[in-house]
Design a protein around this motif. Structure first.
Motif, PDB file in Angstrom:
ATOM      1  N   LEU A  98      12.998 -39.405   5.235  1.00  0.00           N
ATOM      2  CA  LEU A  98      13.602 -40.096   6.100  1.00  0.00           C
ATOM      3  C   LEU A  98      13.768 -39.105   7.531  1.00  0.00           C
ATOM      4  N   ASN A  99      13.563 -39.494   8.456  1.00  0.00           N
ATOM      5  CA  ASN A  99      13.651 -38.555   9.555  1.00  0.00           C
ATOM      6  C   ASN A  99      14.769 -39.605  10.594  1.00  0.00           C
ATOM      7  N   TYR A 100      16.009 -38.735  10.872  1.00  0.00           N
ATOM      8  CA  TYR A 100      16.970 -39.422  11.810  1.00  0.00           C
ATOM      9  C   TYR A 100      17.128 -38.267  12.902  1.00  0.00           C
ATOM     10  N   TYR A 101      16.651 -38.804  14.162  1.00  0.00           N
ATOM     11  CA  TYR A 101      16.997 -38.127  15.373  1.00  0.00           C
ATOM     12  C   TYR A 101      17.989 -38.579  16.084  1.00  0.00           C
ATOM     13  N   SER A 102      19.193 -38.117  16.198  1.00  0.00           N
ATOM     14  CA  SER A 102      20.345 -38.621  16.888  1.00  0.00           C
ATOM     15  C   SER A 102      20.121 -38.431  18.536  1.00  0.00           C
TER      16      SER A 102
ATOM     17  N   GLY B 234      12.589 -32.724  18.376  1.00  0.00           N
ATOM     18  CA  GLY B 234      13.086 -33.450  17.251  1.00  0.00           C
ATOM     19  C   GLY B 234      12.430 -33.004  15.913  1.00  0.00           C
ATOM     20  N   VAL B 235      10.896 -32.657  16.116  1.00  0.00           N
ATOM     21  CA  VAL B 235      10.060 -31.810  15.400  1.00  0.00           C
ATOM     22  C   VAL B 235       9.506 -30.946  16.274  1.00  0.00           C
ATOM     23  N   GLY B 236       9.550 -29.623  16.308  1.00  0.00           N
ATOM     24  CA  GLY B 236       8.681 -28.735  16.962  1.00  0.00           C
ATOM     25  C   GLY B 236       7.235 -29.150  16.824  1.00  0.00           C
ATOM     26  N   ARG B 237       6.368 -28.364  17.672  1.00  0.00           N
ATOM     27  CA  ARG B 237       4.722 -28.614  17.476  1.00  0.00           C
ATOM     28  C   ARG B 237       4.507 -28.112  16.280  1.00  0.00           C
ATOM     29  N   HIS B 238       3.778 -28.867  15.491  1.00  0.00           N
ATOM     30  CA  HIS B 238       3.172 -28.396  14.113  1.00  0.00           C
ATOM     31  C   HIS B 238       2.017 -29.271  13.735  1.00  0.00           C
ATOM     32  N   LYS B 239       1.056 -28.785  12.710  1.00  0.00           N
ATOM     33  CA  LYS B 239       0.348 -29.676  11.995  1.00  0.00           C
ATOM     34  C   LYS B 239       0.801 -29.965  10.660  1.00  0.00           C
TER      35      LYS B 239
ATOM     36  N   VAL C  18       1.408 -40.848   6.287  1.00  0.00           N
ATOM     37  CA  VAL C  18       1.473 -42.114   6.710  1.00  0.00           C
ATOM     38  C   VAL C  18       2.922 -42.656   7.161  1.00  0.00           C
ATOM     39  N   LEU C  19       2.834 -42.943   8.356  1.00  0.00           N
ATOM     40  CA  LEU C  19       4.376 -42.756   8.989  1.00  0.00           C
ATOM     41  C   LEU C  19       4.501 -44.371   9.584  1.00  0.00           C
ATOM     42  N   MET C  20       5.792 -44.785   9.101  1.00  0.00           N
ATOM     43  CA  MET C  20       6.405 -46.076   9.921  1.00  0.00           C
ATOM     44  C   MET C  20       7.495 -45.406  10.873  1.00  0.00           C
TER      45      MET C  20
ATOM     46  N   GLY D  69       8.623 -41.381  20.796  1.00  0.00           N
ATOM     47  CA  GLY D  69       9.050 -40.108  20.594  1.00  0.00           C
ATOM     48  C   GLY D  69       8.012 -39.093  20.198  1.00  0.00           C
ATOM     49  N   LEU D  70       6.971 -39.792  19.175  1.00  0.00           N
ATOM     50  CA  LEU D  70       5.844 -38.805  18.688  1.00  0.00           C
ATOM     51  C   LEU D  70       4.878 -38.684  19.760  1.00  0.00           C
ATOM     52  N   GLU D  71       4.596 -37.437  19.685  1.00  0.00           N
ATOM     53  CA  GLU D  71       3.476 -36.945  20.724  1.00  0.00           C
ATOM     54  C   GLU D  71       2.410 -36.216  19.938  1.00  0.00           C
TER      55      GLU D  71
ATOM     56  N   GLU E 223      -2.407 -31.069  16.072  1.00  0.00           N
ATOM     57  CA  GLU E 223      -0.772 -30.770  16.473  1.00  0.00           C
ATOM     58  C   GLU E 223      -0.154 -31.969  16.753  1.00  0.00           C
ATOM     59  N   HIS E 224       1.287 -32.217  16.717  1.00  0.00           N
ATOM     60  CA  HIS E 224       2.073 -33.331  17.179  1.00  0.00           C
ATOM     61  C   HIS E 224       3.471 -32.438  17.137  1.00  0.00           C
ATOM     62  N   ARG E 225       4.258 -33.197  17.693  1.00  0.00           N
ATOM     63  CA  ARG E 225       5.681 -32.753  17.929  1.00  0.00           C
ATOM     64  C   ARG E 225       6.521 -34.352  18.298  1.00  0.00           C
TER      65      ARG E 225
HETATM   66  O1  LIG Z   1       8.996 -38.749  13.583  1.00  0.00           O
HETATM   67  C1  LIG Z   1       7.851 -38.657  13.643  1.00  0.00           C
HETATM   68  O2  LIG Z   1       7.105 -39.688  14.408  1.00  0.00           O
HETATM   69  C2  LIG Z   1       6.875 -37.539  13.136  1.00  0.00           C
HETATM   70  C3  LIG Z   1       7.705 -36.667  12.367  1.00  0.00           C
HETATM   71  C4  LIG Z   1       6.532 -35.391  11.911  1.00  0.00           C
HETATM   72  O3  LIG Z   1       5.777 -35.110  12.463  1.00  0.00           O
HETATM   73  C5  LIG Z   1       6.890 -34.842  10.446  1.00  0.00           C
HETATM   74  O4  LIG Z   1       7.788 -35.156   9.865  1.00  0.00           O
HETATM   75  O5  LIG Z   1       5.884 -34.129  10.256  1.00  0.00           O
END
Ligand SMILES: O=C(O)CCC(=O)C(=O)O
Ligand SMILES: [Fe+2]
Length: 380
Positions: free
Chosen positions: A222-226, A236-241, A248-250, A256-258, A296-298
């Motif tokens: 569960l990701n919560y970005y206040s 919210g999350v730095g660039r990463h792979k 599989v993300l909802m 916000g996702l790039e 890569e995404h962030r």
């Molecule tokens: O919150 C998102 O849209 C992506 C989160 C993500 O890249 C991750 O948790 O690995």
């Protein structure tokens, strides 16, 4: 480090400090200028990752299923990302889960830490995760879908000892566990279906990967970005792979996702109502011998709105030795990677997410055969 570099580093530190004072954002979150997001610079719709309709799968239409397989193969080669619609999962389950999860994240931090992650146990709540050694502007709650996570006790050396970790569930709100488990069970079935389609798009049998995922180490987050006063300084999350199998993300309606396009441009994904975003982790890059990409995404945060997302990270059994698939190799396509012991790799990556080890976090690319400096026996 020469004196000039040291002075530049001190200047950066002073700059971060000034920003912290001005913005009310702790300097631990502040990125070096070159890694900061460019806000307002969102892409137009023609740049979007492919949206794939899964309806043919449920109505068992062979020709159209083949088209879906081809679309998935193209998306995996060109983007490493796609969205799926008509996936068959009731969105009411997501709405219910989101409501309870937000209630949890709005509790006092002392209460959330009762189910906190630690260096030893990677499950539960955390608000101190690092990406590329900088703190992410997010709070997370991790749980494993099988209820128990089995991973090697140590990431270095050849010990075969295994540790087991149980999920940690908060008492409050009381329905959170049930909502998480219902959502996870449904999305896992979808993820395994996607695994079959991806397998077909590589020209393999649909069941090619099945054995690797028995006793899997898959988990949900569960990701919560206040909302954030300084979204231009943090991520919210730095660039990463993603390093595992498949993600599989909802996400909710707040973008916000790039994703980094092949030409290096960051593309903002427009949430497509009710769609899942699917992306390949590094293991697929290895299995496919670089035919498919882990990209890569962030995550960019928002000044006015909180954002919520739930990725499922579909990961194999910890014992899995991940190497390029033989059927995809020939004289023109020799293996590009040394085998990776998934469990040891996972443990090592987790340690880096938790503390600044002072070095670059372990990456799939460190196993490239062409990267001759890497000592494979450390991690395989
Ligand atoms: O919150 C998102 O849209 C992506 C989160 C993500 O890249 C991750 O948790 O690995
Ligand atoms: Fe990710």
């Amino acid at each position: 480090m020469c004196e000039r570099e040291r002075e530049r580093e001190r200047e950066r530190e002073r700059e971060r400090e000034r920003e912290r004072e001005n913005m009310g954002v702790d300097s631990a979150f502040v990125l070096d200028p070159e890694w900061r997001p460019k806000l307002g610079n969102t892409s137009n719709s023609s740049d979007q990752i492919p949206v794939i309709d899964l309806e043919p799968i449920w109505i068992h239409h062979p020709t159209r299923i083949q088209q879906v397989v081809e679309q998935i193969g193209e998306a995996c080669e060109n983007w490493g990302f796609f969205q799926i619609i008509n996936h068959g999962i009731p969105l009411l389950l997501f709405d219910e889960l989101k409501e309870l999860a937000v209630e949890f994240f709005r509790l006092p931090v002392s209460e959330k830490r009762l189910v906190g992650r630690s260096l030893l146990n990677p499950l539960g709540f955390s608000d101190i995760e690092l990406t590329k050694n900088v703190r992410d502007w997010k709070e997370i709650f991790d749980f494993v879908i099988r209820g128990v996570l089995e991973v090697p006790a140590e990431f270095e050396g050849n010990s075969e000892a295994v540790h087991q970790f149980q999920n940690k569930w908060p008492l409050n709100p009381s329905g959170l566990r049930d909502a998480c488990e219902k959502w996870a069970a449904a999305v896992r079935i979808l993820a395994l279906k996607l695994l079959e389609l991806i397998s077909c798009s590589l020209g393999l049998s649909p069941t090619h990967f099945h054995d690797f995922f028995v006793g899997d180490t898959s988990y949900m987050r569960l990701n919560y970005y206040s909302k954030c006063e300084a979204p231009d300084l943090v991520l919210g999350v730095g660039r990463h792979k993603d390093s595992g199998g498949l993600t599989v993300l909802m996400q909710d309606e707040v973008e916000g996702l790039e994703v980094k396009r092949k030409d290096g441009e960051w593309i903002r994904i427009s949430p497509c109502a009710g769609a899942f975003v699917v992306n390949l982790g590094g293991l697929f890059q290895v299995w496919s011998n670089d035919k498919f990409l882990s990209v890569e995404h962030r995550v960019v945060v928002n000044k006015h709105k909180d954002r919520f997302s739930i990725p499922l990270f579909l990961n194999p059994n910890h014992n899995t030795s991940v190497a390029p698939i033989e059927e995809l190799l020939d004289a023109e396509h020799p293996p590009m990677y040394h085998p990776i012991n998934w469990g040891k790799f996972y443990r090592r990556r987790k340690a880096g997410n938790f503390q600044n080890l002072g070095v670059e976090n372990l990456q799939i690319s460190h196993y490239l055969i062409s990267q001759s400096t890497f000592v494979t026996s450390d991690y395989t």
